[in-house]
Design an enzyme around this catalytic site. Structure first.
Site, PDB file in Angstrom:
ATOM      1  N   ASP A   1       0.752  -1.118   0.036  1.00 55.15           N
ATOM      2  CA  ASP A   1       0.071   0.101  -0.197  1.00 55.15           C
ATOM      3  C   ASP A   1       0.881   1.185   0.111  1.00 55.15           C
ATOM      4  OD1 ASP A   1      -2.078   2.250   0.546  1.00 55.15           O
ATOM      5  OD2 ASP A   1      -3.331   0.370   1.047  1.00 55.15           O
TER       6      ASP A   1
ATOM      7  N   SER B   1      -7.126   4.522  -1.054  1.00 61.90           N
ATOM      8  CA  SER B   1      -6.782   3.001  -1.262  1.00 61.90           C
ATOM      9  C   SER B   1      -8.095   2.402  -1.660  1.00 61.90           C
ATOM     10  CB  SER B   1      -6.203   2.731  -0.027  1.00 61.90           C
ATOM     11  OG  SER B   1      -4.950   3.193   0.283  1.00 61.90           O
TER      12      SER B   1
END
Lengths: 649, 649
Positions: free
Chosen positions: A172, A221
């Site tokens: 991430d 995200s």
């Protein structure tokens, strides 16, 4: 290209206003179709169609009258006559819905508290699919002659399955810049050449993916997980849906995720989800959740447990679900007793690394190892005293979660379970190194790079594990990210010299650039050097005299001393009622102040624009070479898994 | 791995001190071999061997006595007995040299003006080569039993030529982050998907290369050009040599460049050099020059003109040499009358774009189009008034160079000349977009991205040109960079809102991130939209209301208003006698101050660590996939050109 018959003047006004403050993302016209223009579909992928007609009451787009109740909608395969949606999909015409919403046209309007009001009429067609590859034209006609056209493409993909298993790693927030820095601190070089390489460096195929959101060039995200898992970009904060203008977070038009399609087509295949974040967080959530608000954590955990209950949809339950976020599993006013519910559904529940190791591989497994996010690799492995006095044990007691697994332990266990349960039919595993992003947000570059190195070590161990299981040849491994942070390294810092200087300006002379950047001291084994197993690469020390001159491109007010935060994760800025976020007085006290470049309400770094790397190996690896869109990752994985369904089953 | 018999204690002391301030890069021991440990060679590539023995008089490494006069040196092919260099290469033993030098052990020593003195004995073996592939061990023995060992590898490469022509594009300082931003401002997208792609995006093969210097993890363009053209990394500021400790900038141990090897083996092949920088600058210089000091401009131009004259070496003259830097061609006290000399050697000399276009393709061509660097794409194409009052016409008169070509015009002309003169035997062309780097240094992101888009347009036009010439299939095209800058974009800026705020902190609230980054307004055609030809992609406007929130990770004090500098290239900081560099009072006046993170003597941004992208298409493209070292670019190009020479000719 979008073809719209809306008048040129109206279009220009709408577009000009729509740059950063938008009436509705993906809908510059007064008539909206979701899925919008330029969207691609996997053949047979279920989705909903939402239509909206807007009537702005005030503001630059103001018009007289109510929104159209009699709008019409047709769909046409290229070269064929348009037909209505009920005809095309053989479904009933849904009821007309009505609502209104407000928005601000720009920052001046927001400061003046002058919202624009919009009245809306709408319809939604639920759970339909397009099977025949090719181009489609969807047309909404409203206010008489006005039209909004969405050009859709059902991709023509081979349906032969080429990979039995897929492992998708998501670092991430990981960028090429961070991979470079992680290599520098963990791998030794002689005369500028590395003696060892990262696991990622050994992948045969490299790609770059563009991460942009549907209506903004910076993504979060949730939106990017959605793009990677479904082939559909959406807007910031949305999971598995296009965001309509209604206030309901659960009525938005959905589309199936790769996990849902996979299990619908192959009920005997397996799915695993691993994350170092809380499991309701966006990246794990994206495989299951369908909501315009990623903050609806109970919805997320609910979809892992039982799928959607408000609409008919594809439900699946992962075989393995490992991560953190106990607060979303423990019974409370907002949350059901998910530990009990999962256990009743046949899941073993593990609360620490020992239980994880000991869990049987032939049964379903839920592992929740702490409240909030897992401790970082750096705290679990180097500064372990930071694990104590956290009161974060996942049972909700006041104990400390001092026996937490890392990404590697969770991923290898997930593979053991998936292989045991689904060796014949195959499996899909998503494993997320979540705290690369979380630690980048707080400018804690050491912790972020530790997480990245743990990801790399996990990739290395995964390849080894798959080889031991005889599964490596049949497994596609893709390692990528969901967005970037604007991180890079420009030299070294002599921390002793910086400490010895007494004013902020002189401290900056401790920085060495070009030839004075020197060599990485992180790999130099001192007397207290940290030891790792053979083939495993982490820094030999995290607190050398000469550290990295690291930075990010946008930041709140903060101090920098360029030293590892050994006392625990960093907090760079704190809120001040008068001034917004200012440098936190306890942070980096031997350094100097850097005034921020972000709005005053931001106490953290933010995501960045950059394309992120894609590393691929195994069957179909060639599909991941070159430069492409984030959604292409979904299509390439789906192609490799043979999920294109050109005939209605 | 380096194997050294030096005592562990001495080694540790030396290594600890050698992090940023080094006695001599690439030589942590008291005995030095250049080429040093872990170096690879192309079979048959000429090089020199420099040996040094150091005797530090004071400082942490101080020892009693003079440097060893009787050191010995042997070389051994793996599995064979070591022999002396004169025996191995059948050359005479050179004379012993002596000198001394001083250095500072760290910043404290520098502040205290306490240098360390080192006495040196040395020998050099010139113009030798290793032909047989495999591992070699070079051993220097000194002070009795002390040894320094360099492990060398002659790569075993196929010698069959696979590409007739090679075009190597270097985007100086270009990163993936910049490519992403350039795409955003020049290519239109709908709902997050681009309607067009960059030429770079269409390359089938992508790689990342590590750019580190031999003795520092941040490189400059001289060292990295050397790595790319020769397969040998060296130290910052060096071109085509390893830097010894002598004060002479021209006696250092050399190694052949790809242009030299190519023309030595194939006298009928062609070489072209194109740059938007002054031609004596590092990236063009690296193909010819051999000096430890990139600032020796007359040496550089001299090597283009006649090769080396101080030592026997491989000489070549490029067929085409196009760029800027007239000050290094015009007769002066430091400079010969190179225009006259090149003309006498049969070169046509062009001083403007019209002359460039009209120059005959069958004759050699020198084009020098301005003093200093060429004007940027933005100034040549959008803010053209900045071309005037520059007094930079390349003949040295006070006229303005207002008819300058760009990278595209120069590159296409170079291809025309090379194709005309060497269609049968093939050619090598290096084309550099130099001002990506130069404009990044001054934080002028708009100009830097303009240069990157010009590079992309040049790549597009080159592919088209090669196709027209019937040469595309036979030409390897590699596009890469030599290092990065820590640039990224994190959102948008409402410039109207920023201007309307009256204090520095409030101005920051003009920044929009995540969903408020919105869409790129640079591609929106307003009434004064700029027009380009079909298939050519540049912004439709450079000064929209909503600009990019761009930044770099390390910077001097400066102001930011996030607007294009329409009055000419940016100057972010100016020197102040008391405070070092401070924000320049004329720059970005409607913005806010950002205090610097770089040393006070730095008025510009600096290079960064990140791996840089490599795009490849054509014969051998597969060699450029994945992650590798900068020097591997040389070996892959040399392999593709069939330059490995395993037998002495």
């Amino acid at each position: 290209m979008r073809a719209s018959s809306i008048s040129a003047l109206a279009c220009f006004v709408s577009f000009a206003a729509a740059q950063t403050f938008q009436r509705l993302g993906g809908c510059p016209d007064l008539g909206c179709i979701f899925p919008p223009d330029q969207v691609d579909f996997l053949a047979g992928q279920y989705f909903d169609i939402r239509l909206e007609v807007h009537s702005p009451v005030n503001g630059s787009e103001a018009r007289v009258g109510e929104p159209d109740e009699n709008f019409t909608f047709t769909i046409a395969k290229k070269g064929k006559a348009p037909v209505t949606a009920p005809e095309y999909f053989k479904i009933d015409e849904p009821e007309l819905e009505r609502w209104n919403f407000t928005w601000f046209e720009d920052r001046f309007a927001e400061d003046a508290e002058k919202p624009s009001l919009v009245n809306v009429t709408s319809k939604i067609y639920r759970r339909i699919a397009l099977y025949e590859p090719g181009e489609y034209e969807a047309t909404l006609t409203y206010y008489g002659e006005q039209k909004t056209v969405a050009n859709w493409l059902v991709r023509d993909l081979p349906s032969k399955r080429r990979a039995k298993n897929v492992v998708m790693f998501i670092g991430d927030g990981m960028t090429t810049n961070m991979v470079t820095a992680a290599r520098l601190i963990a791998h030794r070089s002689i005369n500028g050449k590395y003696m060892t390489k990262m696991a990622l460096d050994k992948f045969p195929v490299l790609g770059h993916q563009m991460t942009h959101s549907m209506d903004s060039f910076i993504t979060d995200s949730a939106n990017s997980a959605t793009a990677l898992y479904t082939g559909h970009k959406t807007t910031v904060n949305a999971l598995g849906v296009y965001v309509d203008s209604s206030s309901d977070a659960f009525d938005d038009p959905k589309f199936e995720t790769i996990a849902e399609i996979y299990r619908r087509q192959r009920p005997d295949a397996g799915v695993g989800i691993v994350s170092t974040a809380f499991l309701a967080d966006a990246t794990p959530a994206g495989l299951s959740a369908h909501t315009s608000d990623r903050g609806e954590y109970d919805h997320v955990i609910g979809t892992f447990y039982e799928g959607l209950t408000d609409y008919e949809w594809t439900n699946y339950g992962p075989d393995v679900l490992l991560g953190a976020g106990a607060e979303n599993f423990i019974a409370s006013e907002e949350t059901r007793d998910y530990y009990k519910l999962f256990a009743e559904k046949g899941y073993n529940v593990a609360w620490n690394n020992t239980a994880l190791e000991n869990a049987p591989n032939d049964e379903k497994l839920l592992g929740v190892f702490s409240e909030s996010n897992l401790a970082t690799w750096l705290d679990r492995n180097v500064y372990q005293s930071n694990l104590y006095n956290q009161s974060n044990y996942p049972d909700g007691s006041d104990r400390d979660a001092d026996d937490q697994p890392g990404l590697k332990e969770m991923t290898l266990k997930a593979i053991d379970v998936l292989d045991k349960r689904h060796r014949k039919d195959g499996w899909f595993l998503m494993s997320e190194a979540a705290s690369i992003d979380k630690q980048m947000h707080t400018l804690d570059y050491d912790r972020a790079l530790g997480e990245l190195l743990e990801l790399d070590d996990t990739v290395r161990a995964t390849i080894q594990k798959l080889e031991e299981l005889g599964q490596l040849e049949d497994t596609l491994i893709v390692v990528t990210a969901d967005h970037g942070h604007g991180f890079d390294v420009t030299g070294s810092v002599d921390t002793e010299y910086m400490e010895a200087q007494t004013d902020d300006r002189s401290k900056r002379n401790a920085v060495g650039y070009y030839e004075n950047s020197g060599l990485s001291q992180y790999t130099v084994a001192g007397s207290n050097a940290l030891k790792y197993s053979e083939g495993v690469h982490f820094p030999a020390q995290w607190d050398p005299r000469y550290t990295l001159h690291s930075g990010t491109v946008a930041f709140p007010d903060h101090r920098e001393d360029y030293r590892v935060h050994s006392e625990g994760p960093r907090k760079p800025a704190a809120e001040d009622k008068t001034h917004g976020y200012v440098a936190y007085y306890k942070d980096a006290v031997t350094g100097f102040v850097v005034n921020g470049t972000l709005p005053l309400d931001s106490g953290k770094g933010v995501h960045s624009l950059t394309d992120v790397p894609v590393y691929a190996r195994g069957p179909c690896q060639e599909l991941f070479s070159g430069v492409y869109d984030s959604t292409d990752i979904f299509f390439s994985m789906a192609e490799c898994m043979g999920l294109s369904e050109e005939k209605k089953p």
